[in-house]
Design an enzyme around this catalytic site. Structure first.
Site, PDB file in Angstrom:
ATOM      1  N   ARG A  56       0.828  -1.339   0.182  1.00 45.95           N
ATOM      2  CA  ARG A  56      -0.084   0.294  -0.058  1.00 45.95           C
ATOM      3  C   ARG A  56       1.034   1.223   0.083  1.00 45.95           C
ATOM      4  NH1 ARG A  56      -4.049  -0.720   4.718  1.00 45.95           N
ATOM      5  NH2 ARG A  56      -2.483  -2.676   5.220  1.00 45.95           N
ATOM      6  N   LYS A 111       9.339  -0.744   2.661  1.00 44.07           N
ATOM      7  CA  LYS A 111       8.327   0.105   3.625  1.00 44.07           C
ATOM      8  C   LYS A 111       9.226   0.532   4.802  1.00 44.07           C
ATOM      9  CE  LYS A 111       5.041  -1.696   5.945  1.00 44.07           C
ATOM     10  NZ  LYS A 111       3.722  -2.403   6.194  1.00 44.07           N
ATOM     11  N   GLU A 154      -7.530 -13.879  13.092  1.00 44.68           N
ATOM     12  CA  GLU A 154      -7.057 -13.002  11.915  1.00 44.68           C
ATOM     13  C   GLU A 154      -8.640 -12.305  11.508  1.00 44.68           C
ATOM     14  OE1 GLU A 154      -4.052 -11.679  11.289  1.00 44.68           O
ATOM     15  OE2 GLU A 154      -3.644 -12.591  13.166  1.00 44.68           O
ATOM     16  N   ARG A 184      26.011  27.993   3.626  1.00 44.49           N
ATOM     17  CA  ARG A 184      26.320  26.601   3.377  1.00 44.49           C
ATOM     18  C   ARG A 184      27.348  26.004   4.395  1.00 44.49           C
ATOM     19  NH1 ARG A 184      27.505  27.155  -2.517  1.00 44.49           N
ATOM     20  NH2 ARG A 184      28.158  25.057  -2.257  1.00 44.49           N
ATOM     21  N   TYR A 204      36.376  30.063  -7.607  1.00 50.49           N
ATOM     22  CA  TYR A 204      36.814  28.881  -8.753  1.00 50.49           C
ATOM     23  C   TYR A 204      37.170  29.164 -10.248  1.00 50.49           C
ATOM     24  CZ  TYR A 204      35.250  24.273 -10.599  1.00 50.49           C
ATOM     25  OH  TYR A 204      35.233  23.107 -11.060  1.00 50.49           O
ATOM     26  N   ARG A 214      38.140  49.343 -13.001  1.00 49.89           N
ATOM     27  CA  ARG A 214      36.950  49.660 -13.802  1.00 49.89           C
ATOM     28  C   ARG A 214      37.444  50.503 -14.736  1.00 49.89           C
ATOM     29  NH1 ARG A 214      34.145  52.472  -9.071  1.00 49.89           N
ATOM     30  NH2 ARG A 214      34.618  54.711  -9.454  1.00 49.89           N
TER      31      ARG A 214
END
Ligand code: UD1
Ligand code: MG
Length: 462
Positions: free
Chosen positions: A15, A22, A155, A334, A388, A441
């Site tokens: 089920r 399960k 049962e 994180r 990175y 810049r």
């Protein structure tokens, strides 16, 4: 006296309509079976056996290292057949306690009392009265005049209409004298509605052998509820969460709403902690005194120190937050984020594997990865550490009292000396000395008297 514990976990769990066995479905973040194993670990010296069958390999890898040993039952011909598979392993003189891998909240005290009620001499059944007993095995008792002795279990599928009126049911948990249990399961047959070897048929055998059958009772229905469907799993989850919420509130934690609180691990709390609605805590989380957690935060494996405030919709994992720090709303910490005292992390700021010293701030739209940030640093909106290079990660070290303007890219490896200033919009790839102003810049050009082009008049067609 020897104690063997058998946990039944070979069933299919049809089920659940899932490819996951399960007993591996999660309740409060842990597999159902893990809850049972945590409980059995608290019951004195014993051997623990898990009956596996459906999804045996997955279940067996889940129990590796717990001390429990798997015994395979293939095919699965019923609960009595399951016990017959493990029977040769059980210590001859002792008690065997039978639990279910899909009944996760059984309490150690109840299991202990069940084993003690057996004491190697009696057959002890854990029973409970249910308003709706549909599907359960019913406890058959003799008339009142006879003291209401237990005579057997029938049962649901084999029960007569009158027997189905019985509200006392077998929970699926029992404790039996091991030597007798071995003899009884060897004598079972499968002449019943389901064509299975029913463990429950041993009750009538015990009665026939003159072995006293005793019934012990669960202290509430939550501890005997089994999981057969996603609905039952969710129901049990809410019950367990409610229990956890109540324990925290008893310890003084102020939960805005215990019905909207989820703890999937452990939560250690100081005094005057407040938690708003719909927060999820996972792994091991510690909240110091006077910590406030806003609505809709997800916090996993974190330590949050005294007086820190986490504003709504923040996601924190593997991080440390210093005393008095302010985080969020919409912040992401994180693994390896370590915020010092009074650090401010504002909206849409992501911090990974970085330390921020006392009083440092990154208030808007920023990324700090693999960075060491000094005291009182101000890290401007839209600025990032480019940590990175496509192959390796590099560190950015920002000294004390540095001011990083908006929209800067700090290309690691990079060192910005104490007290330095980086002008907005700069892309910095070379180390800077203390106190310097760095501007990297395009130079601004402003042309006086410049005229914007005007639209050419359309030439007439033809
Ligand atoms: C069983 C009991 C019933 C009781 C109910 C409580 C029997 C015959 N009936 O019925 O009296 O009221 O539990 O929930 O025992 N399992 C195996 N191998 C098998 C069959 C089952 O390991 O061959 C395991 C299942 O994974 C489960 C447990 O045994 O953990 C119970 O099996 P299930 O089929 O759910 O029995 P029920 O029909 O619920
Ligand atoms: Mg069942």
């Amino acid at each position: 006296m020897a104690l063997d514990i058998v946990i039944m976990a070979a069933g299919k769990g049809t089920r659940m309509k899932s490819s996951l066995p399960k007993v591996l479905h999660r309740l409060a973040g842990r597999p159902l079976l893990a809850h049972v194993l945590t409980t059995t670990a608290r019951l004195g010296e014993h051997h623990c056996w898990v009956i596996t069958g459906h999804g045996a390999e997955a279940v067996e890898s889940a129990i590796a290292g717990t001390g429990a040993l798997a015994v395979r039952q293939i095919p699965q011909l019923g609960t009595g057949h399951a016990i017959a598979q493990v029977a040769p392993k059980l210590a001859e003189n002792g008690t065997t306690l039978i639990l279910n891998g899909d009944v996760p909240l059984i309490e150690a005290g109840t299991a202990q009392a069940l084993a003690e009620a057996c004491g190697g001499q009696h057959l002890a059944l854990l029973t409970i009265k249910l308003d709706d007993a549909t599907g359960y095995g019913r406890i058959l008792r003799s008339g009142d005049a006879d003291g209401g002795r237990v005579l057997g279990i029938v049962e649901h599928k084999d029960a007569t209409a009158a027997q189905r009126e019985i509200t006392e049911v077998y929970t699926g948990m029992m404790a039996a004298p091991t030597a007798l249990l071995k003899r009884w399961v060897a004598a079972l047959n499968n002449q019943n509605a389901q064509g299975e070897y029913y463990l429950t048929d041993i009750v009538a055998m015990a009665v026939a052998d003159g072995v006293p059958v005793v019934a012990t009772h669960a202290h509430d229905d939550t501890e005997v509820l089994g999981v057969n469907s996603p609905l039952q799993l969710a129901d049990l989850e809410r019950r367990l969460q409610r229990r956890q919420a109540e324990a925290l509130m008893e310890a003084g934690v102020r939960l805005a709403d215990p019905a909207r609180f989820d703890l999937r691990g452990t939560l250690a709390t100081g005094r005057d902690v407040e938690i708003d609605i719909s927060c999820v805590f996972e792994g091991a989380v510690t909240l110091g005194d006077e910590v406030r957690i806003g609505a809709h935060c997800v916090i996993r494996d974190a330590v949050i120190a005294t007086g820190a405030v986490i504003y709504p919709f923040s996601h924190i994992e593997g991080a440390q937050v210093g005393a008095g720090a302010l985080v969020g709303p919409f912040a992401r910490l994180r693994p390896g984020a370590e915020l010092g005292q009074d650090v401010h992390i504002g909206n849409f700021v992501e911090v990974k594997n970085s330390t921020l010293a006392k009083g440092a701030k990154a208030n808007h739209l920023a990324y700090l990865g693999d960075a060491t940030v000094g005291e009182r640093v101000n890290f401007g909106a839209g600025s990032i550490t480019a940590n990175y290079d496509g192959a390796n990660k590099h560190r950015t070290v920002i000294g004390d009292d540095v001011h990083i303007g908006s929209n800067c890219v700090l290309i690691a490896p990079l060192n910005i000396g104490d007290g330095g200033t980086v002008g907005g919009g700069s892309t910095v790839s070379k180390n800077t000395a203390p106190g310097e102003l760095t501007v990297a810049r395009g130079k601004q050009v402003s042309i006086t008297g410049w005229k914007r082009p005007v639209k050419a008049a359309k030439t007439a067609k033809g």
